[in-house]
Scaffold this motif. Structure first.
Motif, PDB file in Angstrom:
ATOM      1  N   THR A 215       0.810  -1.220   0.000  1.00 40.33           N
ATOM      2  CA  THR A 215       0.000   0.000   0.000  1.00 40.33           C
ATOM      3  C   THR A 215       0.842   1.266   0.000  1.00 40.33           C
ATOM      4  OG1 THR A 215      -0.139  -0.150   2.414  1.00 40.33           O
ATOM      5  CG2 THR A 215      -1.954  -1.099   1.135  1.00 40.33           C
ATOM      6  N   ARG A 216       2.090   1.172   0.420  1.00 36.42           N
ATOM      7  CA  ARG A 216       2.983   2.340   0.356  1.00 36.42           C
ATOM      8  C   ARG A 216       4.425   1.864   0.256  1.00 36.42           C
ATOM      9  NH1 ARG A 216       3.543   7.877   4.062  1.00 36.42           N
ATOM     10  NH2 ARG A 216       5.714   8.282   3.489  1.00 36.42           N
ATOM     11  N   VAL A 217       5.155   2.438  -0.686  1.00 33.84           N
ATOM     12  CA  VAL A 217       6.571   2.136  -0.885  1.00 33.84           C
ATOM     13  C   VAL A 217       7.342   3.453  -0.894  1.00 33.84           C
ATOM     14  CG1 VAL A 217       8.291   1.235  -2.497  1.00 33.84           C
ATOM     15  CG2 VAL A 217       6.139   0.007  -2.158  1.00 33.84           C
ATOM     16  N   ASP A 218       8.391   3.534  -0.067  1.00 32.16           N
ATOM     17  CA  ASP A 218       9.209   4.744   0.029  1.00 32.16           C
ATOM     18  C   ASP A 218      10.647   4.460  -0.412  1.00 32.16           C
ATOM     19  OD1 ASP A 218       6.971   5.796   1.192  1.00 32.16           O
ATOM     20  OD2 ASP A 218       7.900   6.235   3.137  1.00 32.16           O
ATOM     21  N   PRO A 219      11.257   5.364  -1.175  1.00 34.62           N
ATOM     22  CA  PRO A 219      12.691   5.251  -1.446  1.00 34.62           C
ATOM     23  C   PRO A 219      13.488   5.957  -0.353  1.00 34.62           C
ATOM     24  CG  PRO A 219      11.776   7.048  -2.729  1.00 34.62           C
ATOM     25  CD  PRO A 219      10.633   6.481  -1.910  1.00 34.62           C
ATOM     26  N   GLU A 220      14.724   5.527  -0.144  1.00 36.12           N
ATOM     27  CA  GLU A 220      15.607   6.160   0.844  1.00 36.12           C
ATOM     28  C   GLU A 220      17.026   6.167   0.296  1.00 36.12           C
ATOM     29  OE1 GLU A 220      15.354   4.247   4.634  1.00 36.12           O
ATOM     30  OE2 GLU A 220      13.175   4.512   4.824  1.00 36.12           O
ATOM     31  N   ILE A 221      17.567   7.346   0.012  1.00 42.28           N
ATOM     32  CA  ILE A 221      18.932   7.445  -0.494  1.00 42.28           C
ATOM     33  C   ILE A 221      19.925   7.252   0.648  1.00 42.28           C
ATOM     34  CG2 ILE A 221      18.934   9.971  -0.236  1.00 42.28           C
ATOM     35  CD1 ILE A 221      20.854  10.089  -2.616  1.00 42.28           C
ATOM     36  N   GLU A 222      20.989   6.491   0.385  1.00 40.69           N
ATOM     37  CA  GLU A 222      21.995   6.246   1.420  1.00 40.69           C
ATOM     38  C   GLU A 222      23.383   6.093   0.791  1.00 40.69           C
ATOM     39  OE1 GLU A 222      20.966   3.212   4.206  1.00 40.69           O
ATOM     40  OE2 GLU A 222      18.883   3.912   4.409  1.00 40.69           O
ATOM     41  N   LEU A 223      24.383   6.568   1.504  1.00 40.32           N
ATOM     42  CA  LEU A 223      25.775   6.266   1.167  1.00 40.32           C
ATOM     43  C   LEU A 223      26.093   4.888   1.725  1.00 40.32           C
ATOM     44  CD1 LEU A 223      28.643   7.102   0.155  1.00 40.32           C
ATOM     45  CD2 LEU A 223      29.062   7.922   2.495  1.00 40.32           C
ATOM     46  N   ALA A 224      26.610   4.005   0.883  1.00 43.51           N
ATOM     47  CA  ALA A 224      26.933   2.643   1.313  1.00 43.51           C
ATOM     48  C   ALA A 224      28.440   2.432   1.314  1.00 43.51           C
ATOM     49  CB  ALA A 224      26.259   1.626   0.405  1.00 43.51           C
ATOM     50  N   VAL A 225      28.916   1.739   2.330  1.00 44.40           N
ATOM     51  CA  VAL A 225      30.332   1.409   2.487  1.00 44.40           C
ATOM     52  C   VAL A 225      30.515  -0.061   2.128  1.00 44.40           C
ATOM     53  CG1 VAL A 225      32.274   1.294   4.098  1.00 44.40           C
ATOM     54  CG2 VAL A 225      30.530   3.086   4.355  1.00 44.40           C
ATOM     55  N   ILE A 226      31.488  -0.350   1.277  1.00 41.78           N
ATOM     56  CA  ILE A 226      31.784  -1.731   0.909  1.00 41.78           C
ATOM     57  C   ILE A 226      33.050  -2.171   1.638  1.00 41.78           C
ATOM     58  CG2 ILE A 226      32.363  -3.308  -0.976  1.00 41.78           C
ATOM     59  CD1 ILE A 226      30.736  -1.501  -2.803  1.00 41.78           C
ATOM     60  N   ILE A 227      32.934  -3.253   2.366  1.00 38.07           N
ATOM     61  CA  ILE A 227      34.066  -3.774   3.137  1.00 38.07           C
ATOM     62  C   ILE A 227      35.023  -4.508   2.196  1.00 38.07           C
ATOM     63  CG2 ILE A 227      34.754  -5.373   4.976  1.00 38.07           C
ATOM     64  CD1 ILE A 227      33.368  -2.797   5.951  1.00 38.07           C
ATOM     65  N   GLY A 228      36.317  -4.274   2.366  1.00 33.81           N
ATOM     66  CA  GLY A 228      37.309  -4.909   1.508  1.00 33.81           C
ATOM     67  C   GLY A 228      38.217  -5.891   2.213  1.00 33.81           C
ATOM     68  N   LYS A 229      38.181  -5.880   3.547  1.00 32.60           N
ATOM     69  CA  LYS A 229      39.114  -6.707   4.320  1.00 32.60           C
ATOM     70  C   LYS A 229      38.372  -7.307   5.505  1.00 32.60           C
ATOM     71  CE  LYS A 229      43.434  -6.245   6.982  1.00 32.60           C
ATOM     72  NZ  LYS A 229      44.441  -5.256   7.465  1.00 32.60           N
ATOM     73  N   GLU A 230      38.535  -8.598   5.681  1.00 29.06           N
ATOM     74  CA  GLU A 230      37.850  -9.290   6.773  1.00 29.06           C
ATOM     75  C   GLU A 230      38.296  -8.751   8.122  1.00 29.06           C
ATOM     76  OE1 GLU A 230      37.651 -13.792   8.713  1.00 29.06           O
ATOM     77  OE2 GLU A 230      38.120 -13.565   6.578  1.00 29.06           O
ATOM     78  N   GLY A 231      37.347  -8.707   9.060  1.00 28.26           N
ATOM     79  CA  GLY A 231      37.726  -8.262  10.400  1.00 28.26           C
ATOM     80  C   GLY A 231      36.594  -8.401  11.396  1.00 28.26           C
ATOM     81  N   ALA A 232      36.962  -8.593  12.647  1.00 31.66           N
ATOM     82  CA  ALA A 232      36.028  -8.599  13.767  1.00 31.66           C
ATOM     83  C   ALA A 232      36.635  -7.763  14.877  1.00 31.66           C
ATOM     84  CB  ALA A 232      35.753 -10.024  14.249  1.00 31.66           C
ATOM     85  N   ASN A 233      35.780  -7.132  15.674  1.00 34.51           N
ATOM     86  CA  ASN A 233      36.261  -6.264  16.761  1.00 34.51           C
ATOM     87  C   ASN A 233      37.280  -5.249  16.244  1.00 34.51           C
ATOM     88  OD1 ASN A 233      34.751  -7.657  18.886  1.00 34.51           O
ATOM     89  ND2 ASN A 233      36.184  -9.347  18.533  1.00 34.51           N
ATOM     90  N   ILE A 234      36.903  -4.570  15.172  1.00 37.32           N
ATOM     91  CA  ILE A 234      37.803  -3.626  14.514  1.00 37.32           C
ATOM     92  C   ILE A 234      37.812  -2.309  15.283  1.00 37.32           C
ATOM     93  CG2 ILE A 234      38.255  -2.367  12.381  1.00 37.32           C
ATOM     94  CD1 ILE A 234      36.616  -4.582  10.935  1.00 37.32           C
ATOM     95  N   PRO A 235      38.967  -1.849  15.769  1.00 41.75           N
ATOM     96  CA  PRO A 235      39.009  -0.550  16.445  1.00 41.75           C
ATOM     97  C   PRO A 235      38.651   0.576  15.476  1.00 41.75           C
ATOM     98  CG  PRO A 235      41.009  -1.824  16.864  1.00 41.75           C
ATOM     99  CD  PRO A 235      40.271  -2.526  15.771  1.00 41.75           C
ATOM    100  N   GLU A 236      38.048   1.617  15.997  1.00 36.51           N
ATOM    101  CA  GLU A 236      37.638   2.743  15.166  1.00 36.51           C
ATOM    102  C   GLU A 236      38.799   3.292  14.348  1.00 36.51           C
ATOM    103  OE1 GLU A 236      35.527   7.172  15.679  1.00 36.51           O
ATOM    104  OE2 GLU A 236      35.833   5.856  17.424  1.00 36.51           O
TER     105      GLU A 236
END
Length: 373
Positions: A215-236
């Motif tokens: 009944t209603r569809v909205d678009p939402e523009i966003e800047l997307a970041v693509i990850i290039g390197k695996e990581g967990a608990n990555i410091p800022e």
């Protein structure tokens, strides 16, 4: 995998290299020498390829002395298809696309003396640590140096979603203050993120399908970041090193369905993950062109009318902080997408509308809306 006469084969003695005649050699250097003498070339694993590139980079190449730099434009990488070629990686030029997949093979063959299997996926490049400014620039330099631009240039092509099927698409909710206020919900004190289904991904100019049940569809523009390197608990502080690049995402949402789900304390998965509800593209811009603090203008137009307009400086939770926060819960892999949230301006679209999401330095992601057949 066959590469110009050689087939790598495993046996009890380890890796062997078989020439078309059926004879075997176990020494890589010998295989390379035979391949050169007989006009063939050699398959090598990406790990060896990466090592060889690293070594050769120390012998006189200037990675910025390239066709792209000479043109004075931002380097934009894309996935594309054309009538004369399979899906490939390309570099956007002023008058077409440079087929990077083919140019990279030629670079390896003529500059390095070896031939790797073709790499047609940006994620495969990322996994091999080859999705870098240095690699793209050196291949452009090779093409320019040997006047091969016309050989690898494609003038008629179709841009595809830069990442075909990300293992994760994590999107931010209420990350712009004005949008958080217009939504009528509380202002978040920590990032709110949710997943979009990867089967929802479509590329530039592909239609968003408005299902009959909605009944209603909205678009939402966003800047997307693509990850290039695996990581967990990555410091800022380390987060920028994990970024492969940036693109545009349109976080299309079945708004009434989302409201019902939220009232019932249900996840947003179905309202955010309907097939075709994740347009992405048209290109990936590498992080050397977009540095912290990321401050890019965004504008969403529908049928030429501006619906949303802001700058990413308005993000409440900045990109490096988002990567730190999200990676504390989920390991991030090459090709994963983090969409950073949308500014205010929620309004519906209808079949027949044309959505144009523009982000400074990246370009415009255009998608029509069509009714379900």
């Amino acid at each position: 995998m066959i590469a110009s006469g050689f087939t790598p084969t495993r046996s009890g003695q380890g890796q062997l290299w078989r020439w078309q005649s059926g004879s075997f050699v176990s020494d890589f250097a010998t295989a390379l020498q035979i391949g050169r003498l007989l006009g063939g070339s050699v398959f090598i694993p990406h790990s060896l390829l990466r090592t060889q590139l690293t070594l050769s980079a120390r012998h006189g190449y200037n990675p910025y002395d390239s066709l792209s730099s000479a043109m004075g434009v931002i380097m934009k990488v894309l996935r594309f298809a054309a009538q004369t070629t399979q899906e490939s990686i390309g570099i956007l030029l002023q008058d077409g696309v440079l087929n990077f997949t083919e140019a990279f093979q030629a670079f390896q063959l003529f500059d390095q003396g070896v031939c790797a299997c073709p790499i047609s996926s940006p994620v495969a490049l990322m996994e091999a640590d080859l999705f870098t400014v240095e690699i793209f620039s050196r291949v452009l330099e090779f093409v320019d140096k040997h006047n091969l631009s016309d050989k690898f240039k494609v003038r008629k092509y179709k841009a595809l979603a830069p990442i075909k099927r990300p293992s994760k698409i994590l999107a931010l909710g209420r990350n712009y203050l004005a949008h958080a206020k217009e939504s009528g919900y509380h202002i978040p004190t920590e990032p709110i993120f949710f997943g979009k289904v990867n089967s929802a991904v479509i590329g530039p100019d592909e239609p968003v399908v408005y299902k009959k049940s909605l009944t209603r569809v909205d678009p939402e523009i966003e800047l997307a970041v693509i990850i290039g390197k695996e990581g967990a608990n990555i410091p800022e502080a380390d987060a920028p090193a994990h970024i492969a690049g940036y693109t545009i995402m349109n976080d299309v949402t079945a708004r009434d369905m989302q409201r019902v789900d939220m009232e019932q304390s249900s996840p947003w998965t179905r309202s955010k993950g309907i097939d075709t509800f994740c347009p992405m593209g048209p290109v990936i811009v590498l992080p050397d062109e977009i540095k912290e603090p990321v401050e890019l203008d965004l504008e969403l137009k529908v049928n030429g009318e501006t619906r949303q307009k802001d700058n990413t400086r308005s993000l409440m939770f900045k990109i490096s902080k988002l990567i730190e926060y999200i990676s504390s819960y989920h390991t991030l892999f090459p090709g994963d997408v983090i969409s950073t949230g949308t500014p205010e301006g929620m309004k519906p679209v209808f079949p027949g509308d044309i959505m144009e999401a523009h982000v400074e330095k990246i370009g415009t992601l255009r998608n029509p809306v069509v009714a379900e057949a």
